[in-house]
Design a protein around this motif. Structure first.
Motif, mmCIF file in Angstrom:
data_model
loop_
_atom_site.group_PDB
_atom_site.id
_atom_site.type_symbol
_atom_site.label_atom_id
_atom_site.label_comp_id
_atom_site.label_asym_id
_atom_site.label_seq_id
_atom_site.Cartn_x
_atom_site.Cartn_y
_atom_site.Cartn_z
ATOM 1 N N CYS A 20 -44.028 10.931 29.090
ATOM 2 C CA CYS A 20 -44.456 10.264 30.308
ATOM 3 C C CYS A 20 -44.010 11.105 31.485
ATOM 4 O O CYS A 20 -42.809 11.259 31.718
ATOM 5 C CB CYS A 20 -43.866 8.851 30.390
ATOM 6 N N ALA A 21 -44.967 11.644 32.212
ATOM 7 C CA ALA A 21 -44.677 12.512 33.344
ATOM 8 C C ALA A 21 -44.913 11.775 34.654
ATOM 9 O O ALA A 21 -45.982 11.201 34.868
ATOM 10 C CB ALA A 21 -45.540 13.762 33.284
ATOM 11 N N ALA A 22 -43.918 11.808 35.505
ATOM 12 C CA ALA A 22 -44.036 11.218 36.831
ATOM 13 C C ALA A 22 -44.396 12.300 37.841
ATOM 14 O O ALA A 22 -43.883 13.416 37.784
ATOM 15 C CB ALA A 22 -42.734 10.543 37.235
ATOM 16 N N SER A 23 -45.270 11.963 38.757
ATOM 17 C CA SER A 23 -45.680 12.923 39.772
ATOM 18 C C SER A 23 -45.951 12.196 41.081
ATOM 19 O O SER A 23 -46.105 10.976 41.110
ATOM 20 C CB SER A 23 -46.924 13.701 39.327
ATOM 21 N N GLY A 24 -46.016 12.966 42.150
ATOM 22 C CA GLY A 24 -46.282 12.396 43.455
ATOM 23 C C GLY A 24 -45.122 12.600 44.407
ATOM 24 O O GLY A 24 -44.364 13.554 44.293
ATOM 25 N N SER A 25 -44.993 11.691 45.336
ATOM 26 C CA SER A 25 -43.995 11.808 46.401
ATOM 27 C C SER A 25 -42.640 11.288 45.944
ATOM 28 O O SER A 25 -42.138 10.265 46.426
ATOM 29 C CB SER A 25 -44.484 11.059 47.645
ATOM 30 N N ILE A 26 -42.033 12.016 45.025
ATOM 31 C CA ILE A 26 -40.788 11.589 44.394
ATOM 32 C C ILE A 26 -39.584 12.270 45.039
ATOM 33 O O ILE A 26 -39.545 13.489 45.156
ATOM 34 C CB ILE A 26 -40.809 11.892 42.892
ATOM 35 N N VAL A 27 -38.618 11.467 45.419
ATOM 36 C CA VAL A 27 -37.340 11.974 45.887
ATOM 37 C C VAL A 27 -36.319 11.954 44.750
ATOM 38 O O VAL A 27 -35.610 12.928 44.514
ATOM 39 C CB VAL A 27 -36.813 11.168 47.085
ATOM 40 N N HIS A 28 -36.265 10.834 44.038
ATOM 41 C CA HIS A 28 -35.326 10.699 42.938
ATOM 42 C C HIS A 28 -35.815 9.634 41.963
ATOM 43 O O HIS A 28 -36.353 8.614 42.378
ATOM 44 C CB HIS A 28 -33.932 10.325 43.458
ATOM 45 N N ILE A 29 -35.626 9.912 40.684
ATOM 46 C CA ILE A 29 -35.913 8.936 39.649
ATOM 47 C C ILE A 29 -34.605 8.391 39.102
ATOM 48 O O ILE A 29 -33.747 9.158 38.656
ATOM 49 C CB ILE A 29 -36.741 9.543 38.503
ATOM 50 N N PHE A 30 -34.462 7.095 39.139
ATOM 51 C CA PHE A 30 -33.258 6.465 38.622
ATOM 52 C C PHE A 30 -33.437 6.193 37.126
ATOM 53 O O PHE A 30 -33.498 7.130 36.345
ATOM 54 C CB PHE A 30 -32.958 5.190 39.405
ATOM 55 N N ASP A 31 -33.545 4.961 36.725
ATOM 56 C CA ASP A 31 -33.699 4.639 35.313
ATOM 57 C C ASP A 31 -35.157 4.755 34.872
ATOM 58 O O ASP A 31 -36.078 4.489 35.640
ATOM 59 C CB ASP A 31 -33.173 3.230 35.017
ATOM 60 N N MET A 32 -35.350 5.166 33.610
ATOM 61 C CA MET A 32 -36.673 5.285 33.019
ATOM 62 C C MET A 32 -36.684 4.507 31.707
ATOM 63 O O MET A 32 -35.668 4.438 31.014
ATOM 64 C CB MET A 32 -37.042 6.746 32.779
ATOM 65 N N HIS A 33 -37.839 3.929 31.379
ATOM 66 C CA HIS A 33 -37.919 3.021 30.242
ATOM 67 C C HIS A 33 -39.207 3.206 29.455
ATOM 68 O O HIS A 33 -40.220 3.671 29.982
ATOM 69 C CB HIS A 33 -37.869 1.557 30.705
ATOM 70 N N TRP A 34 -39.148 2.805 28.197
ATOM 71 C CA TRP A 34 -40.329 2.625 27.371
ATOM 72 C C TRP A 34 -40.424 1.170 26.948
ATOM 73 O O TRP A 34 -39.442 0.609 26.448
ATOM 74 C CB TRP A 34 -40.295 3.509 26.127
ATOM 75 N N PHE A 35 -41.580 0.580 27.169
ATOM 76 C CA PHE A 35 -41.894 -0.764 26.713
ATOM 77 C C PHE A 35 -43.028 -0.687 25.698
ATOM 78 O O PHE A 35 -43.728 0.318 25.611
ATOM 79 C CB PHE A 35 -42.337 -1.661 27.872
ATOM 80 N N ARG A 36 -43.232 -1.761 24.948
ATOM 81 C CA ARG A 36 -44.396 -1.851 24.089
ATOM 82 C C ARG A 36 -44.867 -3.292 24.010
ATOM 83 O O ARG A 36 -44.096 -4.232 24.191
ATOM 84 C CB ARG A 36 -44.116 -1.300 22.688
ATOM 85 N N GLN A 37 -46.148 -3.446 23.734
ATOM 86 C CA GLN A 37 -46.731 -4.763 23.599
ATOM 87 C C GLN A 37 -47.784 -4.739 22.497
ATOM 88 O O GLN A 37 -48.770 -4.014 22.593
ATOM 89 C CB GLN A 37 -47.352 -5.236 24.920
ATOM 90 N N ALA A 38 -47.558 -5.526 21.464
ATOM 91 C CA ALA A 38 -48.503 -5.671 20.370
ATOM 92 C C ALA A 38 -49.408 -6.867 20.648
ATOM 93 O O ALA A 38 -49.030 -7.784 21.387
ATOM 94 C CB ALA A 38 -47.769 -5.858 19.051
ATOM 95 N N PRO A 39 -50.601 -6.890 20.066
ATOM 96 C CA PRO A 39 -51.512 -8.010 20.279
ATOM 97 C C PRO A 39 -50.866 -9.348 19.940
ATOM 98 O O PRO A 39 -50.279 -9.509 18.870
ATOM 99 C CB PRO A 39 -52.676 -7.706 19.335
ATOM 100 N N GLY A 40 -50.941 -10.291 20.855
ATOM 101 C CA GLY A 40 -50.370 -11.605 20.643
ATOM 102 C C GLY A 40 -48.885 -11.712 20.904
ATOM 103 O O GLY A 40 -48.320 -12.803 20.784
ATOM 104 N N ASN A 41 -48.249 -10.611 21.245
ATOM 105 C CA ASN A 41 -46.814 -10.606 21.487
ATOM 106 C C ASN A 41 -46.494 -10.357 22.952
ATOM 107 O O ASN A 41 -47.319 -9.872 23.725
ATOM 108 C CB ASN A 41 -46.126 -9.538 20.633
ATOM 109 N N GLN A 42 -45.270 -10.680 23.322
ATOM 110 C CA GLN A 42 -44.779 -10.378 24.657
ATOM 111 C C GLN A 42 -44.418 -8.905 24.761
ATOM 112 O O GLN A 42 -44.110 -8.255 23.764
ATOM 113 C CB GLN A 42 -43.556 -11.239 24.978
ATOM 114 N N ARG A 43 -44.463 -8.381 25.962
ATOM 115 C CA ARG A 43 -44.034 -7.012 26.179
ATOM 116 C C ARG A 43 -42.517 -6.935 26.003
ATOM 117 O O ARG A 43 -41.781 -7.757 26.549
ATOM 118 C CB ARG A 43 -44.436 -6.540 27.573
ATOM 119 N N GLU A 44 -42.064 -5.958 25.235
ATOM 120 C CA GLU A 44 -40.643 -5.823 24.966
ATOM 121 C C GLU A 44 -40.129 -4.456 25.381
ATOM 122 O O GLU A 44 -40.844 -3.456 25.319
ATOM 123 C CB GLU A 44 -40.344 -6.058 23.480
ATOM 124 N N LEU A 45 -38.881 -4.431 25.781
ATOM 125 C CA LEU A 45 -38.222 -3.179 26.131
ATOM 126 C C LEU A 45 -37.803 -2.463 24.861
ATOM 127 O O LEU A 45 -37.096 -3.021 24.023
ATOM 128 C CB LEU A 45 -37.007 -3.458 27.018
#
Length: 118
Positions: A20-45
């Motif tokens: 996952c590449a971040a681009s644009g007007s970035i000064v600093h990136i703090f925390d980064m995360h991956w989430f996932r969501q399966a059909p019928g399920n809630q999004r989870e960290l």
């Protein structure tokens, strides 16, 4: 404006590496995360790479997934080994980012589908 774009590469042995590449007007990136969501399920960290260098994982992926980040390229990775059918989901990256507008906001990618066959 800040953007997050996910991509994935299939590796030998049934592994997958998400980027996952971040681009644009970035000064600093703090925390980064991956989430996932399966059909019928809630999004989870799934995993987090914090600003202080620490990492966190959901119990379901501990020992199998590894999160890492390249602060020069503003990219976060998720190395996914020993994939299981239950890992099938849309995976989203997210990040808390300070922009050049002096605002800190939580940004999201649009997601990438990961499908693991039994």
């Amino acid at each position: 404006q800040v953007q997050l774009v996910e991509s994935g590469v299939v590796q030998s042995g049934g592994s997958l590496r998400l980027s996952c590449a971040a681009s644009g007007s970035i000064v600093h990136i703090f925390d980064m995360h991956w989430f996932r969501q399966a059909p019928g399920n809630q999004r989870e960290l799934v995993a987090s790479a914090m600003n202080d260098g620490s990492t966190n994982y959901a119990d379901s992926v501990k020992g199998r997934f590894t999160i890492s980040r390249d602060n020069v390229e503003n990219t976060v990775y998720l190395q996914m080994n020993s994939l299981k059918p239950e890992d099938t989901a849309v995976y989203y990256c997210s990040a808390r980012i300070l922009s050049t507008k002096s605002n800190t906001d939580h940004y999201w990618g649009h997601g990438t589908q990961v499908t693991v066959s039994s």
